[in-house]
Design a protein around this motif. Structure first.
Motif, PDB file in Angstrom:
ATOM      1  N   LEU A   1       0.828  -1.274  -0.056  1.00 44.75           N
ATOM      2  CA  LEU A   1       0.004   0.004   0.036  1.00 44.75           C
ATOM      3  C   LEU A   1       0.921   1.196  -0.045  1.00 44.75           C
ATOM      4  CD1 LEU A   1      -2.712   1.138   0.040  1.00 44.75           C
ATOM      5  CD2 LEU A   1      -2.430   1.125   2.778  1.00 44.75           C
ATOM      6  N   ASP A   2       0.756   2.107  -0.994  1.00 43.25           N
ATOM      7  CA  ASP A   2       1.524   3.291  -1.207  1.00 43.25           C
ATOM      8  C   ASP A   2       0.614   4.595  -1.578  1.00 43.25           C
ATOM      9  OD1 ASP A   2       3.461   5.353  -1.497  1.00 43.25           O
ATOM     10  OD2 ASP A   2       4.242   4.584  -3.408  1.00 43.25           O
ATOM     11  N   LEU A   3       0.464   5.315  -0.347  1.00 47.53           N
ATOM     12  CA  LEU A   3      -0.679   6.242  -0.491  1.00 47.53           C
ATOM     13  C   LEU A   3      -0.309   7.416  -1.280  1.00 47.53           C
ATOM     14  CD1 LEU A   3      -2.763   6.041   2.829  1.00 47.53           C
ATOM     15  CD2 LEU A   3      -3.368   5.404   0.513  1.00 47.53           C
ATOM     16  N   GLY A   4       1.164   7.505  -1.499  1.00 44.68           N
ATOM     17  CA  GLY A   4       1.722   8.430  -2.163  1.00 44.68           C
ATOM     18  C   GLY A   4       1.877   9.910  -1.522  1.00 44.68           C
ATOM     19  N   LYS A   5       1.171  10.971  -2.121  1.00 42.33           N
ATOM     20  CA  LYS A   5       0.972  12.103  -1.914  1.00 42.33           C
ATOM     21  C   LYS A   5       0.012  12.423  -0.912  1.00 42.33           C
ATOM     22  CE  LYS A   5       2.638  14.058  -6.116  1.00 42.33           C
ATOM     23  NZ  LYS A   5       2.141  14.708  -7.336  1.00 42.33           N
ATOM     24  N   LEU A   6      -0.715  11.275  -0.248  1.00 43.50           N
ATOM     25  CA  LEU A   6      -1.662  11.289   0.507  1.00 43.50           C
ATOM     26  C   LEU A   6      -1.173  11.150   1.850  1.00 43.50           C
ATOM     27  CD1 LEU A   6      -4.513   9.103  -1.277  1.00 43.50           C
ATOM     28  CD2 LEU A   6      -4.643  12.015  -0.832  1.00 43.50           C
ATOM     29  N   GLU A   7       0.138  10.821   2.151  1.00 34.85           N
ATOM     30  CA  GLU A   7       1.048  10.613   3.239  1.00 34.85           C
ATOM     31  C   GLU A   7       2.035  11.643   3.473  1.00 34.85           C
ATOM     32  OE1 GLU A   7       0.996   6.099   4.892  1.00 34.85           O
ATOM     33  OE2 GLU A   7       2.047   6.529   3.028  1.00 34.85           O
ATOM     34  N   ASP A   8       2.027  12.489   4.459  1.00 33.89           N
ATOM     35  CA  ASP A   8       3.030  13.471   4.610  1.00 33.89           C
ATOM     36  C   ASP A   8       4.458  12.806   5.269  1.00 33.89           C
ATOM     37  OD1 ASP A   8       2.964  13.227   7.496  1.00 33.89           O
ATOM     38  OD2 ASP A   8       1.341  14.855   7.547  1.00 33.89           O
ATOM     39  N   GLU A   9       5.379  13.426   5.193  1.00 35.68           N
ATOM     40  CA  GLU A   9       6.757  12.978   5.540  1.00 35.68           C
ATOM     41  C   GLU A   9       6.885  12.577   7.029  1.00 35.68           C
ATOM     42  OE1 GLU A   9       9.445  12.099   3.654  1.00 35.68           O
ATOM     43  OE2 GLU A   9       8.028  12.659   1.886  1.00 35.68           O
ATOM     44  N   SER A  10       6.290  13.082   7.827  1.00 35.19           N
ATOM     45  CA  SER A  10       6.233  12.682   9.371  1.00 35.19           C
ATOM     46  C   SER A  10       5.426  11.275   9.485  1.00 35.19           C
ATOM     47  CB  SER A  10       5.530  13.754  10.303  1.00 35.19           C
ATOM     48  OG  SER A  10       4.165  14.087   9.596  1.00 35.19           O
ATOM     49  N   GLU A  11       4.372  11.140   8.811  1.00 27.74           N
ATOM     50  CA  GLU A  11       3.801   9.783   8.803  1.00 27.74           C
ATOM     51  C   GLU A  11       4.719   8.800   8.323  1.00 27.74           C
ATOM     52  OE1 GLU A  11      -0.968  10.413   8.263  1.00 27.74           O
ATOM     53  OE2 GLU A  11       0.051  11.004   6.527  1.00 27.74           O
ATOM     54  N   LYS A  12       5.392   8.901   7.219  1.00 22.81           N
ATOM     55  CA  LYS A  12       6.289   8.104   6.569  1.00 22.81           C
ATOM     56  C   LYS A  12       7.455   7.533   7.672  1.00 22.81           C
ATOM     57  CE  LYS A  12       5.278   9.034   1.992  1.00 22.81           C
ATOM     58  NZ  LYS A  12       5.710   9.569   0.712  1.00 22.81           N
ATOM     59  N   GLU A  13       7.996   8.731   8.253  1.00 25.35           N
ATOM     60  CA  GLU A  13       8.962   8.428   9.454  1.00 25.35           C
ATOM     61  C   GLU A  13       8.363   7.928  10.443  1.00 25.35           C
ATOM     62  OE1 GLU A  13      10.693  12.106  10.432  1.00 25.35           O
ATOM     63  OE2 GLU A  13      11.339  12.915   8.341  1.00 25.35           O
ATOM     64  N   ALA A  14       7.134   7.955  10.889  1.00 31.23           N
ATOM     65  CA  ALA A  14       6.701   7.236  12.098  1.00 31.23           C
ATOM     66  C   ALA A  14       6.469   5.783  11.604  1.00 31.23           C
ATOM     67  CB  ALA A  14       5.392   7.995  12.417  1.00 31.23           C
ATOM     68  N   GLN A  15       5.822   5.603  10.385  1.00 31.81           N
ATOM     69  CA  GLN A  15       5.943   4.060  10.139  1.00 31.81           C
ATOM     70  C   GLN A  15       7.191   3.533  10.002  1.00 31.81           C
ATOM     71  OE1 GLN A  15       3.919   4.461   6.377  1.00 31.81           O
ATOM     72  NE2 GLN A  15       1.759   5.039   7.073  1.00 31.81           N
ATOM     73  N   LYS A  16       8.360   4.204   9.635  1.00 28.52           N
ATOM     74  CA  LYS A  16       9.634   3.560   9.598  1.00 28.52           C
ATOM     75  C   LYS A  16      10.250   3.185  10.783  1.00 28.52           C
ATOM     76  CE  LYS A  16      13.320   2.532   7.164  1.00 28.52           C
ATOM     77  NZ  LYS A  16      14.111   1.826   8.004  1.00 28.52           N
ATOM     78  N   LYS A  17       9.871   3.947  12.061  1.00 29.43           N
ATOM     79  CA  LYS A  17      10.365   3.701  13.461  1.00 29.43           C
ATOM     80  C   LYS A  17       9.432   2.461  13.850  1.00 29.43           C
ATOM     81  CE  LYS A  17      11.634   8.356  14.549  1.00 29.43           C
ATOM     82  NZ  LYS A  17      11.294   9.668  15.341  1.00 29.43           N
ATOM     83  N   ILE A  18       8.297   2.342  13.624  1.00 29.53           N
ATOM     84  CA  ILE A  18       7.486   1.411  13.844  1.00 29.53           C
ATOM     85  C   ILE A  18       7.768   0.006  13.326  1.00 29.53           C
ATOM     86  CG2 ILE A  18       5.068   0.411  13.770  1.00 29.53           C
ATOM     87  CD1 ILE A  18       3.832   3.164  13.791  1.00 29.53           C
ATOM     88  N   GLU A  19       8.211  -0.102  12.017  1.00 30.72           N
ATOM     89  CA  GLU A  19       8.513  -1.100  11.432  1.00 30.72           C
ATOM     90  C   GLU A  19      10.091  -1.525  11.967  1.00 30.72           C
ATOM     91  OE1 GLU A  19       9.067  -0.503   7.124  1.00 30.72           O
ATOM     92  OE2 GLU A  19       6.969  -0.046   6.958  1.00 30.72           O
ATOM     93  N   ASP A  20      10.961  -0.652  12.333  1.00 23.06           N
ATOM     94  CA  ASP A  20      12.109  -1.079  12.933  1.00 23.06           C
ATOM     95  C   ASP A  20      11.954  -1.900  14.257  1.00 23.06           C
ATOM     96  OD1 ASP A  20      13.602  -0.086  10.759  1.00 23.06           O
ATOM     97  OD2 ASP A  20      13.872   1.982  11.535  1.00 23.06           O
ATOM     98  N   ALA A  21      11.123  -1.121  14.952  1.00 21.71           N
ATOM     99  CA  ALA A  21      10.690  -1.657  16.634  1.00 21.71           C
ATOM    100  C   ALA A  21      10.072  -3.067  16.293  1.00 21.71           C
ATOM    101  CB  ALA A  21       9.774  -0.654  17.189  1.00 21.71           C
ATOM    102  N   ALA A  22       9.390  -3.348  15.301  1.00 20.51           N
ATOM    103  CA  ALA A  22       8.553  -4.581  15.446  1.00 20.51           C
ATOM    104  C   ALA A  22       9.404  -5.696  14.598  1.00 20.51           C
ATOM    105  CB  ALA A  22       7.294  -4.355  14.546  1.00 20.51           C
ATOM    106  N   LYS A  23      10.682  -5.417  14.051  1.00 17.07           N
ATOM    107  CA  LYS A  23      11.328  -6.634  13.436  1.00 17.07           C
ATOM    108  C   LYS A  23      11.497  -7.754  13.972  1.00 17.07           C
ATOM    109  CE  LYS A  23      14.378  -4.062  10.390  1.00 17.07           C
ATOM    110  NZ  LYS A  23      15.748  -3.650  10.104  1.00 17.07           N
ATOM    111  N   ASP A  24      11.613  -7.744  15.244  1.00 19.62           N
ATOM    112  CA  ASP A  24      11.700  -9.416  16.098  1.00 19.62           C
ATOM    113  C   ASP A  24      10.686  -9.988  16.140  1.00 19.62           C
ATOM    114  OD1 ASP A  24      14.433  -8.609  16.811  1.00 19.62           O
ATOM    115  OD2 ASP A  24      14.277  -7.825  18.712  1.00 19.62           O
ATOM    116  N   VAL A  25       9.397  -9.231  16.662  1.00 19.66           N
ATOM    117  CA  VAL A  25       8.071 -10.032  16.559  1.00 19.66           C
ATOM    118  C   VAL A  25       7.758 -10.347  15.023  1.00 19.66           C
ATOM    119  CG1 VAL A  25       6.590  -8.062  16.210  1.00 19.66           C
ATOM    120  CG2 VAL A  25       5.724 -10.194  17.612  1.00 19.66           C
TER     121      VAL A  25
END
Length: 626
Positions: free
Chosen positions: A490-514
């Protein structure tokens, strides 16, 4: 082998039921009886014309085809005669004796209890002949098939049986004699009968002949002079300016055997390289057999006013099989057959032009009479959805006519067009989003919609079985690509701002183990496990690959007994959900495995799938609850 002896035979159970209904219930519109019997007589003449193309001797010395109506006040009989194809003894038994026509059962199932509506169903279901018993307490039919010497007489009082025997008849054709009931004197009236003929059968191309009448001693008395009661000219061949709206409507009822009025129609005369006339109708109501793939639907084909074929389906694409009407060509060979139709460039040209006319007619209705178009869509929308994969040349026109449910109203009503959707797209939105499911409720409540609802992005809800087929022919509409919310990344492109994308990246990194632990627990049940961007409230969802078939289509194909490719889904998890939080902290491997299996099974159920092992799912749930 023909036999001259008199036989008494019984009607089939369905015909008995039908006759009882005719005799005791359907009195609301008795005029239909004359209309139906005249229509049958006209069909018999059309069949003779067609057979005579290859065997001119069938005409004998009587090539002047007509229908004759007469009555006898003293005998209390009304007679409808034709010099059409006639029937052999066996055809009489097959057509009006022991074997009910295919529509009889469907007719009986369609009855509403409203006499007026039920009476109008008669012709549509091919049971018109039986309507004679509305007026008559006994019906006598004498018929002789063209080319045969022996005639057959059929007689019944409509009470469970009929007699059949050989008879004398000087020429070919059929005489239907109605022995009228005591209270049916109005059908022994010259003026009444002629009024009914002009009302319902004026467009019949055969002359309908009666004796002229004159007033004598205060009553109408028939003379020896014949009179043609109807106009007896092909309605479609007349100028549009000379045809009234009522005449168009009555002709539709004749050509379609439908007694609802048509929704709209288009009448064209084409001249030039090809010469033909088309008169095409869009019905107001779907016929009972619209979704019967074995049932032939099509246009009546004429060549130079000579009837050729009842259901020339090659003249109209299958997704427009609801269209009724006639096409009369001046160019096709008179002995045209189904094989010629299949391989004729002329036919392809006529089909192409007629298809465009019908689509233009629907476009005009959608633009200028939206309420009428919504009625049309409710009746025929699912059939029109078959169009894009079937008719690539017109897929853009068809796409403009399609209507859907959407998350805008969350209503099951299909009233959103692609144009409506595109006009409401968010700034920066590049795709038309949709979801498919096997029911509206499953589509509306799908977890895949959570991020779209949160951001106010409209999604089309597709729950008709035909929708998956339709999507195979549509990839881009109004310059926008179609994108399933349940497939691919799912790539919402311009419908997501940079801060949302950065927050998603942090969540992904934190969830790698699980993510890795869940992937290990599920093994080859999934292609991969990853953090979701789609979910806000649910713990997990299943996603198909960008180029894989959807889970909904896979289930449909399997239900139809078809093999499907082995595609593993992707499991997307929502790390902020409490269930995933528990998985992160779970140290007991057996409990972790149970929770992970439950997570997968829940995601499968949420998208309408079926569990491979329901018993194990129940056991795990019980263990957790206890």
């Amino acid at each position: 082998m023909m036999t001259s002896q008199k036989e008494t035979l019984g009607f089939q159970a369905e015909v008995k039921q039908l006759l009882h209904l005719m005799i005791h219930s359907l009195y609301s519109n008795k005029e239909i009886v004359l209309r139906e019997l005249i229509s049958n007589a006209s069909d018999a003449a059309d069949k003779l014309r067609f057979e005579a193309l290859n065997n001119g001797s069938l005409y004998g010395d009587d090539s002047d085809l007509k229908i004759r109506i007469s009555f006898d006040k003293s005998a209390r009989t009304l007679t409808i005669s034709d010099n059409g194809i006639g029937m052999s003894r066996q055809e009489v038994i097959d057509n009006i004796g022991t074997i009910a026509k295919s529509g009889t059962k469907a007719f009986l199932q369609s009855l509403t209890g409203d006499q007026a509506k039920d009476a109008n169903l008669i012709g549509q279901f091919g049971v018109g002949f039986y309507s004679a018993f509305i007026l008559a307490d006994k019906v006598t039919l004498t018929t002789r098939r063209a080319g045969e010497a022996e005639a057959t007489q059929w007689q019944s009082s409509g009470e469970g049986e009929f007699t059949i025997e050989s008879a004398e008849k000087s020429g070919r054709g059929t005489d239907v004699i109605l022995h009228l009931r005591d209270d049916e004197d109005e059908f022994l009236n010259d003026w009444k009968i002629k009024t009914i003929i002009r009302k319902y059968s004026d467009h019949i191309t055969l002359p309908i002949v009666m004796k002229k009448s004159e007033w004598k001693d205060g009553e109408q008395v028939p003379t020896d002079e014949d009179e043609v009661v109807n106009k007896a000219s092909a309605l479609w061949a007349r100028s549009k300016n000379d045809i009234s709206e009522d005449e168009y409507k009555e002709f539709y009822k004749h050509v379609s055997h439908d007694f609802e009025e048509p929704l709209t129609w288009v009448h064209n005369r084409v001249e030039g390289k090809q010469e033909y006339i088309s008169l095409l109708y869009v019905p107001g109501k779907a016929p009972f057999d619209l979704y019967d793939r074995e049932q032939r639907h099509g246009i009546k084909l004429y060549v130079k006013r000579v009837f050729i074929m009842e259901d020339a389906e090659k003249l109209m694409p299958h997704y427009l099989r609801f269209v009724r009407g006639v096409i009369d060509s001046a160019d096709l060979p008179l002995n045209v057959s189904r094989e010629i139709l299949q391989h004729s460039k002329d036919i392809e040209s006529i089909k192409s032009a007629s298809t465009k006319r019908v689509l233009d007619l629907l476009e005009d209705m959608a633009a200028n009479k939206p309420e009428d178009y919504q009625n049309f869509w409710d009746q025929f929308g699912r059939v029109l959805k078959e169009g894009p994969p079937e008719d690539f040349a017109n897929k853009d026109k068809i796409a403009g006519l399609l209507r859907f449910s959407s998350t805008l109203a969350d209503s099951e009503a299909q009233n959103v067009s692609f144009k409506d959707y595109v006009s409401r797209m968010k700034e920066g939105q590049e795709a038309i989003y949709y979801i498919t499911a096997d029911s509206f409720a499953a589509a509306k409540n799908s977890p895949h919609l959570e991020i779209f609802r949160k951001k106010g992005i409209e999604v089309l809800l597709l729950s008709d079985r035909v929708d998956e087929w339709m999507l195979g022919g549509l990839f881009e509409v109004e310059g926008k690509k179609l994108q399933s919310v349940a497939k691919g990344d799912l790539d919402l492109g311009k419908l997501e701002d940079e801060s949302e994308k950065e927050a998603q990246k942090k969540i992904e990194d934190a969830a790698k183990d699980v993510v890795e632990k869940i992937q290990s627990a599920l093994g080859d049940r999934v292609k991969e496990v990853r953090v979701t961007h789609r979910l806000t409230d649910s713990p997990a969802c299943l996603v198909a690959g960008e180029h894989d078939i959807s889970g909904n289509l896979e289930r449909m194909l399997k239900a139809a007994g078809q093999k499907t490719p082995e595609n593993k889904p992707t499991l997307e998890i929502n790390p902020e959900h409490k269930l995933i939080e528990r998985l992160k902290n779970e140290t007991n491997q057996a409990v972790f495995d149970d929770l992970t299996s439950l997570l997968f099974d829940q995601a499968l159920l949420a998208e309408g799938g079926q569990l491979e092992d329901p018993a194990s799912f129940v056991k795990r749930m019980n263990k957790l609850i206890v």
